[in-house]
Design a protein around this motif. Structure first.
Motif, short mmCIF file in Angstrom:
data_model
loop_
_atom_site.label_atom_id
_atom_site.label_comp_id
_atom_site.label_asym_id
_atom_site.label_seq_id
_atom_site.Cartn_x
_atom_site.Cartn_y
_atom_site.Cartn_z
N VAL A 153 -6.12 15.21 20.50
CA VAL A 153 -4.74 14.97 20.32
C VAL A 153 -4.46 14.90 18.92
O VAL A 153 -5.16 14.44 18.24
N SER A 154 -3.27 15.28 18.60
CA SER A 154 -2.84 15.30 17.16
C SER A 154 -1.71 13.83 17.21
O SER A 154 -1.28 13.44 17.90
N GLU A 155 -1.71 13.41 15.77
CA GLU A 155 -0.93 12.13 15.50
C GLU A 155 -0.40 12.40 14.13
O GLU A 155 -0.66 12.95 13.23
N LEU A 156 0.97 12.22 14.25
CA LEU A 156 1.59 12.14 12.81
C LEU A 156 2.79 11.21 12.71
O LEU A 156 3.53 10.86 13.62
N LEU A 178 -12.58 -1.12 5.69
CA LEU A 178 -12.51 -0.39 4.64
C LEU A 178 -11.08 0.53 4.49
O LEU A 178 -10.87 0.74 3.68
N LEU A 179 -10.65 0.83 5.53
CA LEU A 179 -9.30 1.42 5.63
C LEU A 179 -8.17 0.48 5.08
O LEU A 179 -7.58 0.88 4.28
N LEU A 218 -4.03 4.86 12.55
CA LEU A 218 -3.68 5.78 11.75
C LEU A 218 -3.54 5.60 10.52
O LEU A 218 -2.88 4.60 10.07
N PRO A 219 -4.28 6.47 9.50
CA PRO A 219 -4.37 5.96 8.18
C PRO A 219 -2.91 5.81 7.53
O PRO A 219 -2.68 5.07 6.65
N SER A 220 -2.27 6.53 7.66
CA SER A 220 -0.88 6.91 7.23
C SER A 220 -0.04 5.80 7.60
O SER A 220 0.87 5.19 6.90
N LEU A 221 -0.34 5.47 8.85
CA LEU A 221 0.68 4.27 9.38
C LEU A 221 0.06 2.93 8.75
O LEU A 221 1.06 1.92 8.32
N VAL A 222 -1.23 2.80 8.51
CA VAL A 222 -1.66 1.71 7.94
C VAL A 222 -1.26 1.70 6.41
O VAL A 222 -0.82 0.17 6.14
N THR A 268 2.90 -1.59 2.72
CA THR A 268 3.95 -2.11 2.11
C THR A 268 4.93 -2.97 2.61
O THR A 268 5.99 -3.28 2.10
N GLN A 269 4.60 -3.24 3.92
CA GLN A 269 5.65 -4.14 4.84
C GLN A 269 5.27 -5.36 4.93
O GLN A 269 6.25 -6.24 5.28
N VAL A 270 3.88 -5.67 5.17
CA VAL A 270 3.50 -7.01 5.48
C VAL A 270 2.70 -7.52 4.45
O VAL A 270 2.49 -7.05 3.68
N SER A 271 2.15 -8.70 4.64
CA SER A 271 1.64 -9.59 3.75
C SER A 271 -0.03 -9.58 3.73
O SER A 271 -0.71 -10.15 2.86
N GLY A 272 -0.57 -8.99 5.02
CA GLY A 272 -2.09 -8.90 4.86
C GLY A 272 -2.33 -8.05 6.30
O GLY A 272 -1.44 -7.75 7.09
N PHE A 273 -3.87 -8.17 6.43
CA PHE A 273 -4.18 -7.07 7.70
C PHE A 273 -5.41 -8.19 8.46
O PHE A 273 -6.00 -8.94 7.61
#
Length: 416
Positions: free
Chosen positions: A411-414, A98-99, A75-79, A84-89
């Motif tokens: 389904v919605s996600e928030l 791209l996200l 989910l883009p907002s979660l990513v 801001t919380q981790v050192s990498g993806f």
């Protein structure tokens, strides 16, 4: 409070308000339903994610870098929050890459794993400066050719399929024949043949499995990982005459989903890692050690909510029929890796204090007997319009489900 034994205590306390109401980010279910214009929906608690990352990073040795595996929940907002919380993806597709880039995460902190990367995947990763975790000799050849054609040096790390496996793992991804990684015995030949004019070898990725609740098994795998890394790094330096930047030791940290499962003893793992870092000080002094986690960071911070739209009795069995099901939450239905189906923690969301209970089967709206939300659970007596809440739903939910199956509503996600 009279609660079904199908609700994990840890799940309930994170979501239960002082008046016994289920809330996410201080929002009751009725308010969230209005925010997303109806059920079904996933709701993720921002603060629970932040708390989980902090608890983990406080426990782990300072030397360890924590990366988030986006596949757990993209989910883009979660990513964006995770940036801001981790050192990498860690990413597993061009879309995820791209996200990750859009969050502002430095591209040298993004790795791209997966056994079936296309030429397009490889080219875009090279252009972006993302590190490709290569999984075969054939993939390395594609990377070298693409780097030459683009006149851009490619960053790679070699993903290893070690001889050992992660015991007690929900999904084993090493040991024996596997589509993931390069067999450790093939690595000397791979290193000899690397075209260092086109490739920058940044590290090694040794990942053994996922969804493990056995701290001893994870500790054993990490001990073997460090021993193997000693050999690989020494061999790499001897052959390439260059140092590497990092060692990714994977993750495998699981969460409890089912009755009688216990939370992972992270403290024991952290203590063992501290010992391993001291034992292998010469190895780790000049490289970054990465732990890569997805499910462990987000799964317990999410719920899936649907609504009872019908009740029926069939030959003595009570059924609650809901507007959500396996098309939104395949893992909960038991069709995503479970050998024997078990119930996720479940509640009637607006009746936590219900005194009258009944044994029910909870199903979705799809024309298939596989569409099960919960089977033979004792819950407060529900009526049409009540919420059915599935806990432990923050990972491998919507994005891991066949959302278009039977052309049902989405389904919605928030993130709250």
């Amino acid at each position: 409070m009279n609660l079904s034994t199908t609700i994990l205590t840890t799940s309930l306390k994170d979501y239960c308000s002082s008046n016994g109401e289920i809330v996410v980010g201080n929002h009751p279910l009725t308010h969230i339903e209005k925010l997303v214009s109806g059920t079904p929906f996933y709701a993720y608690d921002r603060q629970l994610i932040i708390n989980r990352v902090k608890q983990l990073t406080d426990a782990l040795p300072a030397k360890i870098s924590l990366h988030y595996a986006i596949k757990a929940n993209p989910l883009p907002s979660l990513v964006q929050l995770m940036a801001t919380q981790v050192s990498g993806f860690d990413v597993a597709s061009k879309k995820e890459m791209l996200l990750a880039m859009q969050t502002g995460m430095p591209t040298d902190k993004i790795s791209f794993a997966g056994p079936g990367k296309t030429v397009e995947d490889i080219e875009t990763a090279i252009i972006a400066g993302v590190t490709l975790h290569v999984e075969s000799a054939g993939e390395i050849a594609k990377v070298e050719l693409a780097a030459k054609q683009l006149s851009v040096k490619a960053n790679i790390a070699i993903r290893i399929n070690p001889k050992f496996e992660l015991k007690s793992s929900g999904m084993k991804m090493s040991g024996g024949a596997k589509p993931f990684g390069i067999d450790e015995e093939q690595v000397p030949d791979i290193l000899q043949k690397l075209n260092l004019e086109q490739i920058n070898l940044r590290g090694f990725h040794i990942y053994s499995g996922s969804q493990n609740l056995n701290a001893d098994a994870i500790i054993s795998a990490q001990q073997q990982t460090f021993m193997l890394a000693e050999e690989l790094v020494a061999l790499s330096r001897k052959i390439t005459k260059r140092k590497i930047d990092y060692l990714n030791i994977g993750g495998g940290f699981g969460i409890p989903y089912f009755a009688k499962e216990m939370s992972l003893d992270v403290k024991a793992i952290a203590n063992s890692l501290q010992i391993l870092l001291k034992k292998h000080k010469a190895l780790v002094d000049d490289l970054e050690v990465i732990i890569e986690l997805g499910r462990y960071l987000v799964a317990e911070a999410g719920i899936y909510v649907s609504k009872v739209i019908d009740k029926k009795i069939s030959r003595g069995t009570n059924y609650l029929v809901c507007d959500g099901g396996l098309h939104h939450h395949l893992a909960n239905s038991g069709n995503f890796g479970q050998v024997i189906r078990k119930n996720y923690p479940v509640a009637i969301g607006n009746k936590l204090n219900g005194e009258v209970q009944e044994l029910v089967n909870i199903v979705g709206p799809l024309c298939t007997p596989l569409d099960i939300l919960a089977d033979k659970v004792l819950l407060p007596k529900a009526t049409i319009g009540d919420y059915v809440v599935i806990f432990q739903s923050g990972a491998y939910g919507s994005s891991a489900s066949p959302k278009d199956f039977l052309s049902q509503p989405q389904v919605s996600e928030l993130l709250l």
